[in-house]
Enzyme design. Structure first.
Site, PDB file in Angstrom:
ATOM      1  N   THR A  18       3.947   8.633  -3.542  1.00 26.93           N
ATOM      2  CA  THR A  18       3.216   8.814  -2.273  1.00 26.93           C
ATOM      3  C   THR A  18       2.470  10.138  -2.364  1.00 26.93           C
ATOM      4  O   THR A  18       2.538  10.821  -3.386  1.00 26.93           O
ATOM      5  CB  THR A  18       4.196   8.855  -1.084  1.00 26.93           C
ATOM      6  N   CYS A  19       1.797  10.511  -1.280  1.00 29.55           N
ATOM      7  CA  CYS A  19       1.041  11.767  -1.342  1.00 29.55           C
ATOM      8  C   CYS A  19       1.977  12.978  -1.443  1.00 29.55           C
ATOM      9  O   CYS A  19       1.560  14.051  -1.850  1.00 29.55           O
ATOM     10  CB  CYS A  19       0.107  11.900  -0.151  1.00 29.55           C
ATOM     11  N   GLU A  26       8.849  10.938  10.062  1.00 27.74           N
ATOM     12  CA  GLU A  26       7.641  10.112   9.896  1.00 27.74           C
ATOM     13  C   GLU A  26       8.011   8.682   9.477  1.00 27.74           C
ATOM     14  O   GLU A  26       8.906   8.490   8.647  1.00 27.74           O
ATOM     15  CB  GLU A  26       6.696  10.755   8.869  1.00 27.74           C
ATOM     16  N   GLY A  69     -11.872   5.290   3.488  1.00 23.16           N
ATOM     17  CA  GLY A  69     -10.679   4.526   3.123  1.00 23.16           C
ATOM     18  C   GLY A  69     -10.253   3.681   4.308  1.00 23.16           C
ATOM     19  O   GLY A  69     -10.566   4.017   5.457  1.00 23.16           O
ATOM     20  N   ALA A  70      -9.570   2.596   4.024  1.00 21.97           N
ATOM     21  CA  ALA A  70      -9.191   1.703   5.119  1.00 21.97           C
ATOM     22  C   ALA A  70      -7.715   1.328   5.027  1.00 21.97           C
ATOM     23  O   ALA A  70      -7.312   0.236   5.423  1.00 21.97           O
ATOM     24  CB  ALA A  70     -10.071   0.458   5.079  1.00 21.97           C
ATOM     25  N   GLY A  71      -6.915   2.246   4.516  1.00 21.44           N
ATOM     26  CA  GLY A  71      -5.485   1.979   4.356  1.00 21.44           C
ATOM     27  C   GLY A  71      -4.687   2.331   5.596  1.00 21.44           C
ATOM     28  O   GLY A  71      -5.239   2.622   6.664  1.00 21.44           O
ATOM     29  N   GLU A  72      -3.363   2.352   5.396  1.00 22.39           N
ATOM     30  CA  GLU A  72      -2.435   2.585   6.510  1.00 22.39           C
ATOM     31  C   GLU A  72      -2.604   3.986   7.113  1.00 22.39           C
ATOM     32  O   GLU A  72      -2.599   4.165   8.329  1.00 22.39           O
ATOM     33  CB  GLU A  72      -1.004   2.417   5.986  1.00 22.39           C
TER      34      GLU A  72
END
Lengths: 303, 426
Positions: free
Chosen positions: B50-51, B117, B193-196
């Site tokens: 993940t980031c 989160e 971007g079109a992610g979550e």
């Protein structure tokens, strides 16, 4: 009520300031409440003190509240504290006291060194000029409050800008309004205060030129007139620049406001303090238009 | 049980390192799993990227087949082409119960930059799904990841960790965007971007009044879909430079492995509008916006995930009580999981022991039936039940002892003794 002294509210504001600084480290609701309570108590004492001064003014048939250099400075401080209490009650998270109280304490502290005797400009015998005189001192007082607001808002802008650029790594606990709001408020503070100061200066000049100060002559080469003129020109320059440069960055506006308003504030307060202590200088100061509350030679001295 | 994890996260490694070790996209992950299978054929594996973290879980039945820390680091180095010495100091390792506790903390967001989160659970689920799709999972990792997801649900329902600002996007908008802008209803938001993550940030911005939303994405169709959800317009990536000058808020959250917005592009965009503040939120890892963009002028406010660390730390301190409660749940669940795993290791012996004794009793019952043919079915049933009870009662003490021993680890000694005493053979 008559026993209220400058020290009463000076001490209250000092404690409120210390509590506001403490809130930066430990932001607790109880600290906020005590701080606002103490500041409000100081504000009440401050109001009572000014009402006493106004009563004294009425006995001598002088305009209320603004009859001496000391009154003028204290009214300015009173306006700032009122502004602080209003905004703090509207938004509890705002850390306004840390910026405003040093100015308030500076103004009240400087009032110790200013004369509390009525100004010759407000000579009661000249009843025909009272309206002009009131316009003169009121516009100067409110304009100066705008200048103070400009200084505080610019400081807040620069601090908030720095905090955001440093990704929040500085000024922990300091809650400030957004850059957008600070920038807008700063713009309006200059737009309102500069015309008011100009009216104040203009009426001051008219009053002086109408020649009622016992034979004193106004000289445009007078250092006090020159210094005040430069300060005022600085503000006019800022005013014009802001109107003509709509694409100036908020940071540029904040820096220029801080410099112009800061210079004006230091000049006005400095000249008044000097006028109260130096008989030779006070003669000049008394004919200055920005320091229209300058006092006569005979009555100068700390209160 | 042999379970290990090697990892680097936002606490141990800078974004520079994390973005170089990150696994982006399904293709790269599939390639990684293929290489892992080649290198460690007897190991199960799950990659969580993940980031904020890059983690590699491996598990195997046989301790001798377990890859070492250096071997796993070597895999990361070879796969990403990053010299080992550049990240070895940032790489941590846990094994056994510690590895289990670590995954439970990660999945419950205790280990996240933003405490509580919710995205991490879906990221763990997605990592597990990818590992399953690439046939890299096995009995141990299946049990571990399913349990981790269940534990995170328990932590969220039994503590107040998930209350308040619980996402990177909400922290960024709440702490920084609101410090720049007073209102958002007159601002234009450009989402790359079109992610979550992009969608979640839009959620917070719309809560703050944003109306004008533009979405650019490599797949324009997906961009239009997301934009339509928020009443905006979607475009392909080729429109990015043309749309940037009109944006007050730029949110970049793509899975690209190179910056999408570089300094040259942004300098052209800022030309003639340096008086206008722009808030750029880069949620990508690797970053989507070149960090040098921040230095172009005073009105560019660029934040990446690491810039939000200090704010998140304050958030964490204010909820320390909840962390204590969550950790207690995690410790309890880790112990239970480990007991289950140890107990599972005793399963084959217990099964064979039961089968052996059952065979003996069945044979004796058959002999009895042939000798006492005058007995009716009801009598035979009574005798059979008595024999079964005797078998169970005799088996109970050794099995109980085995269960007790399995609480603290696989009871190799006792299993060996039982095998020898009762002649149980593989």
């Amino acid at each position: 009520m008559a026993d209220v002294t400058i020290f009463c509210f000076f001490a209250s504001y000092t404690v409120a300031f210390a509590l506001d600084v403490l809130r930066l480290k430990r932001p607790k609701r109880s600290t906020w409440m005590v701080s606002v309570g103490i500041a409000a108590a100081g504000f009440v004492a401050h109001t009572l003190f000014l009402l006493n001064a106004a009563d004294k003014g009425r006995e001598e048939l002088l305009p209320p509240l603004l009859s001496s250099s000391q009154d003028w400075t204290l009214v300015l401080a009173w306006l700032v504290v009122g502004f602080h209490l209003f905004l703090t009650c509207c938004d509890r998270a705002l850390s306004l006291g840390v910026f405003l109280f040093p100015l308030v304490l500076g103004l009240i502290g400087s009032s110790y060194f200013l004369a509390d005797e009525p100004s010759q400009l407000l000579n009661a015998a000249e009843s025909a000029r009272r309206g002009w005189t009131m316009l003169h001192v009121s516009s100067l007082a409110v304009g100066s409050a705008g200048v103070l607001a400009g200084i505080v808002l610019s400081l807040m802008y620069l601090l908030q800008h720095r905090r955001l650029r440093q990704k929040g790594r500085s000024a922990t606990g300091l809650k400030l309004p957004s850059l957008e709001r600070l920038s807008r408020m700063n713009w309006w503070s200059v737009m309102v205060s500069v015309p008011l100061l100009t009216v104040g200066m203009g009426t001051g000049l008219v009053l002086l030129l109408s020649g009622s100060t016992e034979g004193r002559e106004l000289s445009l080469g007078d250092p006090v007139v020159i210094i005040n003129g430069i300060s005022w020109l600085g503000l006019i320059g800022l005013f014009g620049w802001m109107l003509l440069t709509p694409r100036a960055t908020g940071k540029q506006v904040a820096w220029r406001t801080l410099l112009a308003c800061g210079f004006l504030l230091v000049t006005v307060v400095g000249l008044n303090v000097l006028a109260s202590h130096s008989p030779g200088f006070s003669e000049h100061a008394s004919v200055s238009s920005l320091g229209a509350n300058g006092d006569p030679v005979e009555t100068g001295g700390p209160s | 049980m042999n379970l290990q994890v090697i990892y680097c996260n936002h606490q141990t490694a800078s974004l520079d390192i994390r973005e170089r070790l990150a696994f982006t996209g399904e293709e790269q992950l599939a390639d990684a799993y293929t290489q892992l299978r080649d290198r460690f054929p007897n190991s199960e594996a799950v990659v969580l990227s993940t980031c904020n973290r890059v983690e590699l879980y491996t598990a195997q039945e046989n301790a001798a087949a377990a890859p070492t820390h250096d071997e796993l680091a070597g895999f990361l180095s070879n796969f990403h082409g990053v010299p080992v010495e550049e990240f070895l100091g940032d790489l941590l390792q846990h094994s056994g119960a510690e590895a289990v506790g670590h995954l439970f903390r990660v999945c419950s967001s205790i280990d996240s930059m933003v405490l509580g989160e919710p995205q991490i659970v879906s990221q763990v689920k997605e990592a597990y799904r990818q590992a399953e799709a690439n046939e890299a999972c096995g009995p141990l990792t299946n049990a571990l990841f399913q349990c981790a997801i269940r534990v995170s649900k328990r932590v969220r329902s039994e503590t107040r960790l998930a209350e308040g600002r619980v996402s990177i996007a909400s922290v960024a908008v709440g702490e920084f965007a609101r410090g720049i802008f007073d209102r958002f209803d007159d601002k234009t938001v450009l989402v790359i971007g079109a992610g979550e993550m992009a969608e979640e940030t839009l959620q917070y911005l719309q809560d703050d009044g944003v109306r004008d939303v533009l979405v650019v994405n490599r797949n324009p169709e997906r961009a239009r879909e997301l934009a339509a959800k928020w009443g905006g317009d979607g475009f392909g990536m080729d429109r990015l430079e043309g749309l940037l000058p009109g944006a007050d808020v730029v949110v970049a959250a793509t899975g690209a492995d190179q910056p999408i917005v570089d300094v040259e592009m942004f300098a052209r965009v800022r030309d003639g509008q340096r008086d206008r503040p722009v808030f750029v939120l880069d949620l990508g890892a690797p970053r989507d916006v070149a960090p040098e963009v921040s230095g172009l002028d005073d009105n560019v406010f660029l934040y990446d995930v690491d810039d939000l660390q200090e704010t998140c730390e304050r958030n964490r301190k204010s909820r320390s009580q909840e962390i204590v409660r969550a950790l207690s749940i995690i410790e309890n669940e880790s112990d239970r999981f480990m007991q289950d795993v140890y107990h599972r290791a005793t399963g084959p012996i217990v099964k064979r022991l039961r089968e052996q004794w059952s065979d003996v009793s069945q044979k004796e019952m058959d002999r009895l039936r042939s000798k006492l043919s005058h007995l009716g079915d009801a009598d035979i049933d009574q005798v059979e039940q008595t024999v079964n009870r005797i078998v169970n009662k005799l088996l109970h003490p050794p099995l109980e002892a085995l269960r007790d021993e399995a609480r603290d680890g696989t009871p190799h000694g006792l299993l060996d003794a039982l095998s020898r005493l009762f002649h149980i053979r593989d």
